[in-house]
Design a protein around this motif. Structure first.
Motif, short mmCIF file in Angstrom:
data_model
loop_
_atom_site.label_atom_id
_atom_site.label_comp_id
_atom_site.label_asym_id
_atom_site.label_seq_id
_atom_site.Cartn_x
_atom_site.Cartn_y
_atom_site.Cartn_z
N ASP A 60 0.76 -1.19 0.20
CA ASP A 60 0.01 -0.07 0.01
C ASP A 60 0.72 1.30 -0.09
N SER A 61 2.24 1.17 -0.23
CA SER A 61 3.09 2.22 -0.11
C SER A 61 2.95 2.89 -1.56
N TRP A 62 3.37 4.33 -1.41
CA TRP A 62 3.67 4.93 -2.60
C TRP A 62 4.78 4.23 -3.59
N GLY A 63 4.37 4.15 -4.85
CA GLY A 63 5.38 3.24 -5.55
C GLY A 63 5.60 1.79 -5.24
N GLY A 64 4.78 1.20 -4.34
CA GLY A 64 4.82 -0.18 -3.98
C GLY A 64 4.31 -1.06 -5.16
N PRO A 65 4.46 -2.29 -5.24
CA PRO A 65 4.16 -3.17 -3.99
C PRO A 65 5.76 -3.65 -3.57
N GLY A 66 6.81 -3.21 -4.37
CA GLY A 66 8.28 -3.39 -3.89
C GLY A 66 8.66 -2.56 -3.35
N LYS A 67 9.75 -2.88 -2.36
CA LYS A 67 10.67 -1.99 -1.54
C LYS A 67 11.36 -0.96 -2.78
N ALA A 68 12.02 -1.47 -3.76
CA ALA A 68 12.48 -0.33 -4.51
C ALA A 68 11.66 0.64 -5.00
N GLY A 69 10.75 0.42 -5.65
CA GLY A 69 9.68 1.58 -6.15
C GLY A 69 8.95 2.15 -4.95
#
Length: 183
Positions: free
Chosen positions: A108-117
């Motif tokens: 649910d993070s900005w740029g997720g679902p991956g940690k790098a994004g």
């Protein structure tokens, strides 16, 4: 006919170098509070020096009430500058160091679902926010310098006092809105 050289008005070192000017803004609250205490103790000259507003040679010494008023204004602008410094630190912690302060999940993070994004998205937002807050701190130091012009025996532009009041009001509204959104 020889013309005398124009008088050189030496500006404080913090005005000439942006990092020092930002540091000058961040230290407004303790300097203003100490200047107020010095004024109440009858040491208006020391208070003016602490505020970096010592009267120019030949200018009359400012009245203690005026110095106390400017010290209170310095405290208010200093509180605003500490809010901006806190925003800068928060943006740094949640931006370039996002992966260290938030362990996930990143769905649910900005740029997720991956940690790098998520990390890149937070950096892309935080860096301009930090630059804007540092520019605002730089501007607050300039506003404070202009606000104290009467203590140095100079004229102050009409817009300076309302602008300082408006900045303090906007800072108070920001803090109130920030506190209301906390759980």
């Amino acid at each position: 006919m020889d013309t005398p050289p124009a008088p050189h008005r030496s500006r404080p070192l913090a005005v000439r170098r942006p990092p020092l000017r930002v540091l000058d803004a961040v230290t407004l609250l303790p300097r203003g509070a100490t200047a107020l205490a010095l004024t109440l103790a009858g040491r208006t000259g020391s208070a003016c020096s602490l505020l970096r507003a010592a009267p120019s040679p030949g200018a009359p010494r400012p009245a203690p009430v005026r110095v106390a008023g400017h010290a209170v204004a310095s405290v208010l602008l200093g509180a605003l500058s500490l809010v901006l410094a806190a925003v800068t630190l928060l943006a740094l912690a949640r931006g370039p160091f996002y992966g260290f302060v938030d362990e996930g999940p990143y769905g649910d993070s900005w740029g997720g679902p991956g940690k790098a994004g998520a990390w890149l998205a937070h950096v892309a937002v935080a860096v301009p926010c930090c630059l804007a807050a540092l520019a605002a701190l730089h501007g607050l130091a300039g506003l404070h310098d202009r606000l104290l012009a009467p203590l140095r025996g100079q004229r102050r532009a009409r817009w300076v006092a309302p602008a300082a009041l408006l900045c303090c009001l906007a800072g108070a509204l920001f803090v109130a809105a920030f506190l209301r959104q906390l759980p």
